[in-house]
Design a protein around this motif. Sequence first.
Motif, mmCIF file in Angstrom:
data_model
loop_
_atom_site.group_PDB
_atom_site.id
_atom_site.type_symbol
_atom_site.label_atom_id
_atom_site.label_comp_id
_atom_site.label_asym_id
_atom_site.label_seq_id
_atom_site.Cartn_x
_atom_site.Cartn_y
_atom_site.Cartn_z
ATOM 1 N N ASP A 119 -2.143 2.224 -1.152
ATOM 2 C CA ASP A 119 -2.052 2.050 -2.335
ATOM 3 C C ASP A 119 -0.863 1.342 -2.922
ATOM 4 N N VAL A 120 -0.978 -0.101 -2.906
ATOM 5 C CA VAL A 120 0.316 -0.739 -3.101
ATOM 6 C C VAL A 120 0.859 -0.564 -4.685
ATOM 7 N N PRO A 121 -0.275 -0.532 -5.709
ATOM 8 C CA PRO A 121 0.181 -0.307 -7.031
ATOM 9 C C PRO A 121 0.645 1.116 -7.179
ATOM 10 N N GLY A 122 -0.074 2.192 -6.430
ATOM 11 C CA GLY A 122 0.495 3.570 -6.570
ATOM 12 C C GLY A 122 1.758 3.933 -6.050
ATOM 13 N N PHE A 123 1.930 3.256 -4.940
ATOM 14 C CA PHE A 123 3.302 3.482 -4.286
ATOM 15 C C PHE A 123 4.349 2.903 -5.252
ATOM 16 N N GLY A 124 4.409 2.113 -6.158
ATOM 17 C CA GLY A 124 5.346 1.878 -7.074
ATOM 18 C C GLY A 124 6.654 1.004 -6.893
ATOM 19 N N ALA A 125 6.677 0.408 -5.595
ATOM 20 C CA ALA A 125 7.835 -0.050 -4.992
ATOM 21 C C ALA A 125 7.966 -1.633 -5.334
ATOM 22 N N ASP A 126 8.888 -2.269 -5.789
ATOM 23 C CA ASP A 126 9.233 -3.803 -5.780
ATOM 24 C C ASP A 126 9.053 -4.309 -4.641
ATOM 25 N N PHE A 127 9.877 -3.715 -3.608
ATOM 26 C CA PHE A 127 10.073 -4.296 -2.305
ATOM 27 C C PHE A 127 10.298 -2.935 -1.535
ATOM 28 N N ALA A 128 9.953 -3.224 0.042
ATOM 29 C CA ALA A 128 10.018 -2.092 0.856
ATOM 30 C C ALA A 128 10.413 -2.312 2.216
ATOM 31 N N TYR A 129 10.570 -1.471 2.964
ATOM 32 C CA TYR A 129 10.983 -1.574 4.404
ATOM 33 C C TYR A 129 10.030 -0.510 5.247
ATOM 34 N N THR A 130 9.362 -1.204 6.339
ATOM 35 C CA THR A 130 9.027 -0.152 7.321
ATOM 36 C C THR A 130 10.052 0.008 8.243
ATOM 37 N N VAL A 131 10.233 1.448 8.572
ATOM 38 C CA VAL A 131 11.297 1.865 9.559
ATOM 39 C C VAL A 131 10.687 2.147 10.792
ATOM 40 N N ASP A 132 10.307 1.157 11.621
ATOM 41 C CA ASP A 132 9.564 1.200 12.733
ATOM 42 C C ASP A 132 10.036 0.301 13.845
ATOM 43 N N GLY A 133 11.116 0.123 13.936
ATOM 44 C CA GLY A 133 11.870 -0.854 14.936
ATOM 45 C C GLY A 133 12.553 -0.163 15.977
ATOM 46 N N GLY A 134 13.385 -0.857 16.831
ATOM 47 C CA GLY A 134 13.980 -0.480 17.951
ATOM 48 C C GLY A 134 15.474 -0.140 17.860
ATOM 49 N N SER A 135 16.353 -0.946 18.621
ATOM 50 C CA SER A 135 17.799 -0.495 18.668
ATOM 51 C C SER A 135 18.475 -0.740 17.350
ATOM 52 N N VAL A 136 19.544 0.269 17.090
ATOM 53 C CA VAL A 136 20.167 0.245 15.903
ATOM 54 C C VAL A 136 20.883 -1.199 15.761
ATOM 55 N N GLY A 137 20.876 -1.681 14.397
ATOM 56 C CA GLY A 137 21.534 -2.986 14.031
ATOM 57 C C GLY A 137 20.278 -4.171 14.185
ATOM 58 N N GLU A 138 19.229 -3.696 14.365
ATOM 59 C CA GLU A 138 18.201 -5.019 14.333
ATOM 60 C C GLU A 138 17.300 -4.760 13.133
ATOM 61 N N ILE A 139 17.073 -6.167 12.410
ATOM 62 C CA ILE A 139 16.104 -5.978 11.334
ATOM 63 C C ILE A 139 15.096 -7.286 11.912
ATOM 64 N N GLU A 140 13.910 -7.021 11.323
ATOM 65 C CA GLU A 140 12.752 -7.931 11.860
ATOM 66 C C GLU A 140 12.213 -8.416 10.562
ATOM 67 N N TYR A 141 12.043 -9.672 10.436
ATOM 68 C CA TYR A 141 11.010 -10.344 9.315
ATOM 69 C C TYR A 141 10.297 -11.398 9.774
ATOM 70 N N GLU A 142 10.458 -11.597 11.086
ATOM 71 C CA GLU A 142 9.166 -12.531 11.807
ATOM 72 C C GLU A 142 8.354 -11.646 12.885
ATOM 73 N N ASN A 143 7.239 -11.935 12.776
ATOM 74 C CA ASN A 143 6.077 -11.254 13.607
ATOM 75 C C ASN A 143 5.205 -12.371 14.122
#
Length: 417
Positions: free
Chosen positions: A192-216
Amino acid sequence: MSETTNVMNSEVVKRLLCYVSYDTQSKDESSEVPSTQKQFDLAKVLKKELEEIGASDVRLSDHCYVYAKIPSNLDKKVPAIGFIAHMDTSPALSGKDIKPQIIQNYDGGVIKLGESGFSMGPNEFPALAELKGKSLITTDGTTLLGADDKAGVAEIMTMAAFFLAHPEVKHGDICIAFTPDEEVGNGVEYFDVPGFGADFAYTVDGGSVGEIEYENFNAANLRVEVQGYGIHPGSAKGKMKNAIRMAMEFEQMLTVFDNPEYTDGYEGFHHLGGIEGDSDHTTMHYIVRDHDAGKLNQKLAEIDKASEYLNFKYGEGSFKVVRTGSYQNMKEMILPHMHLVEYAKEAMRELGLNAKSVPIRGGTDGARLSFMGLPCPNLCTGGANYHGRFEYACIEQMELCVEILKKIVEKYAVKEI
């Protein structure tokens, strides 16, 4: 295996150990969401926990999505930031009766996984060499651990508990969601994207600390149906068309160096992940992946050409290629909102980490959410070797991941977009 009071008093560790005690394995090829009712067991625990720590608007949907909010304590309008993790574990290995091991002050050598006969060390998994002196949570070799993604769940819950216990720390709206069925591709089917209410978000589902992923990967899932002509082998001459051998011929027509074992980084692949059947009818299951949409289409065209040729050879209708699922590279949806990446990197650097963007050789719920209007890159959790008995999580990295989430929230409270 050893434990220390310090490690066992860690809030994020306590939560992870609690959450992995629930079997939340999802199920492939189910038409239901959630694909397994047992995912509700953890969802109800998380709902209750969110209520107990004082979160607002806590709800559990009929499709096993847990939502909550921590309202802004600011006197100005800033973006509402969401954090999302999935509750289910992979169908690849059992998630029932998990018996975690805690390794304090890892010596950098071989780790024995319980009495299972399995072990792991830096020779097979070089990343372990960098964790010498750290504390690890591993499996006992009979199941997966479930840090994918219960480490993310634990980190978000620990972050939420901090802000609710410290109202003096300023923040905007913090939106929280825990989802089912990510491992089987339906993690945001009923989000429920509208009900969630966020303008932006992050999934917290990655690996080693220090990494951010925005290409899949851009992705396509395919089923290839091979129709042969089954007949008694004693009278088969000039009549039999063996669907198993026909399927083998199909696979051999595809470019061998596009198989996953020859690719890494931004290189795509086609992967025969399953095959079943007999001489009369055989089904092949493929996944096709590439960060470049044009190259993905080239791989799909190669599969279509192989099918066309073999239909010409064996007769029309012998091969049928059916598209069963797809997703797109979220990069194009994140680029207009690169503050998501930059703020995360700033948070990591302030914690003394070497922040880096890495391409995902897979997909995440964040990719689909980004195309649903919620830009959503993916953050690290401190886990590794997901979906198998060699899975582990580094406790110090999990603690840092909690701090990353907190810093991101604090940055959005003072920085205008």
